[in-house]
Enzyme design. Structure first.
Site, PDB file in Angstrom:
ATOM      1  N   SER A 227       0.868  -1.213  -0.054  1.00  0.00           N
ATOM      2  CA  SER A 227       0.051   0.156  -0.159  1.00  0.00           C
ATOM      3  C   SER A 227       0.798   1.244   0.128  1.00  0.00           C
ATOM      4  CB  SER A 227      -0.914   0.114   1.225  1.00  0.00           C
ATOM      5  OG  SER A 227      -1.444   1.352   1.424  1.00  0.00           O
TER       6      SER A 227
ATOM      7  N   LYS B 261       1.936  -3.211   6.763  1.00  0.00           N
ATOM      8  CA  LYS B 261       2.462  -3.214   5.576  1.00  0.00           C
ATOM      9  C   LYS B 261       3.693  -3.107   5.220  1.00  0.00           C
ATOM     10  CE  LYS B 261      -1.592  -4.175   3.357  1.00  0.00           C
ATOM     11  NZ  LYS B 261      -1.607  -5.645   2.734  1.00  0.00           N
TER      12      LYS B 261
ATOM     13  N   TYR C   7      -2.579  -0.765  10.866  1.00  0.00           N
ATOM     14  CA  TYR C   7      -2.773  -1.276   9.342  1.00  0.00           C
ATOM     15  C   TYR C   7      -1.401  -0.871   8.567  1.00  0.00           C
ATOM     16  CZ  TYR C   7      -3.849  -1.314   4.666  1.00  0.00           C
ATOM     17  OH  TYR C   7      -3.871  -1.434   3.035  1.00  0.00           O
TER      18      TYR C   7
END
Length: 341
Positions: free
Chosen positions: A125, A154, A150
């Site tokens: 991302s 990544k 989150y």
């Protein structure tokens, strides 16, 4: 060639399964259906004429992961989408995100490094960049401290893959850093199916347009951008799916320059929230009900990709316009819900 697609009934996963099957790959899907619907299989079959093999289980169960790879020792590669992805939820439930997003990744890599040759595509991302210093964002931009658990999964996920590739020459991997995927398949057989209140702008717009939501909130109009709203790089999900096939083929054909590579996936163009609303109004012929509210914590001002590396090295380019993507999203919304009077 057999390819495992984890989270293959989700939004990006299902579109990627379609593109893989269109290119002649045999696809196996593992999904726990925590954020997907098994009926998506019917949509994939309607588009491609072929139903992928599907197994429902939770990849956090290490023994089941080991059993799966034992039964499918002839896998050519893995495209890994199975992860929790809501920023707000990750702040509230960090351990869930670390267990699901990092534990599962580790279990899969542990199985892949046992193979003589393994190919792995990671769903990463643009959140790894945070608020980048310069636009457009290149792959060389510094990875900044994550704004959420989150985002951190990544970043750490990429580090895990990179470190594993360094000591396992039989493993070749590519991390694809997405910007903002939107839209639906032009057939309207599959599309985005958010559970509950959408976390992303476009499904909230289409749900407001169809009458499911009363009003769209625009979080701030005082950013240092041309119209005061946040700017993002919105990429059609079908274009994004095709990039995964390109990346996989690159690894299978040994065209990669090292056994770990990173590519940005976007259009290279930034669009503001107001521009996305205007695009929706153009393609739908509807005026959208929205209001300006306070800024949302954690939102960066702008983020759009420099896609030169993907265009030249991967041989991939996003072809759809913002209007194309918005029209497909609106067509999908109208198919799955009847407008309310």
């Amino acid at each position: 060639m057999k390819i495992l697609v984890t989270g293959g009934l989700g939004f990006i996963g299902s579109h990627t399964v379609v593109e893989l099957q269109n290119k002649g790959f045999e696809v196996l899907i593992v999904d726990n259906l925590s954020n997907a619907d098994e009926k998506v299989l019917e949509g994939i079959t309607a588009i491609t004429g072929k139903t992928p093999i599907f197994e429902k289980f939770d990849l956090r169960e290490k023994a089941k992961v080991q059993d799966f790879f034992g039964r499918h020792s002839d896998l050519t590669g893995v495209i890994h989408f199975a992860a929790s992805k809501a920023v707000g939820e990750s702040v509230e439930k960090p351990l869930l995100y670390y267990e699901n997003n990092l534990g599962v990744l580790t279990y899969i890599l542990q199985e892949l490094i046992k193979k003589d040759e393994a190919h792995f595509i990671f769903s990463s991302s643009c959140t790894v960049y945070g608020q980048a210093d310069n636009m457009p964002i290149t792959e060389d931009a510094p990875v900044k401290p994550a704004e959420s658990p989150y985002g951190n999964t990544k970043q750490v996920g990429e580090e895990i893959i990179c470190d594993t590739c360094k000591v396992n020459s039989n493993l070749a991997a590519i991390s694809l850093r997405y910007f903002n995927p939107i839209g639906a398949h032009p057939s309207t057989a599959i599309g985005e199916l958010p559970i509950g209140v959408p976390q992303n702008l476009v499904p909230f717009i289409t749900q407001t347009g169809i009458g499911m939501r009363e009003q769209l909130s625009v979080f701030g109009d005082d950013y240092p951008t041309p119209d005061g709203t946040c700017v993002r790089d919105y990429i059609h999900v079908v274009d994004l799916a095709k990039a995964h096939v390109k990346a996989l083929q690159r690894l299978i054909q040994n065209e990669n320059q090292s056994n770990y590579e990173v590519f940005n996936l976007g259009t290279g163009t930034g669009s503001s929230v107001f521009e996305v609303i205007q695009s929706f109004e153009r393609v739908s012929g509807k005026k959208l009900n929205y209001k300006i509210v306070d800024r949302r914590l954690g939102d960066v001002t702008e983020a759009y990709a420099d896609t030169t590396k993907a265009n030249t090295i991967l041989g991939w380019k996003a072809n759809s316009t913002l209007d194309d993507a918005m029209k497909s999203a609106w067509d999908w919304e109208q198919k799955i819900r009847k407008p309310r009077s």
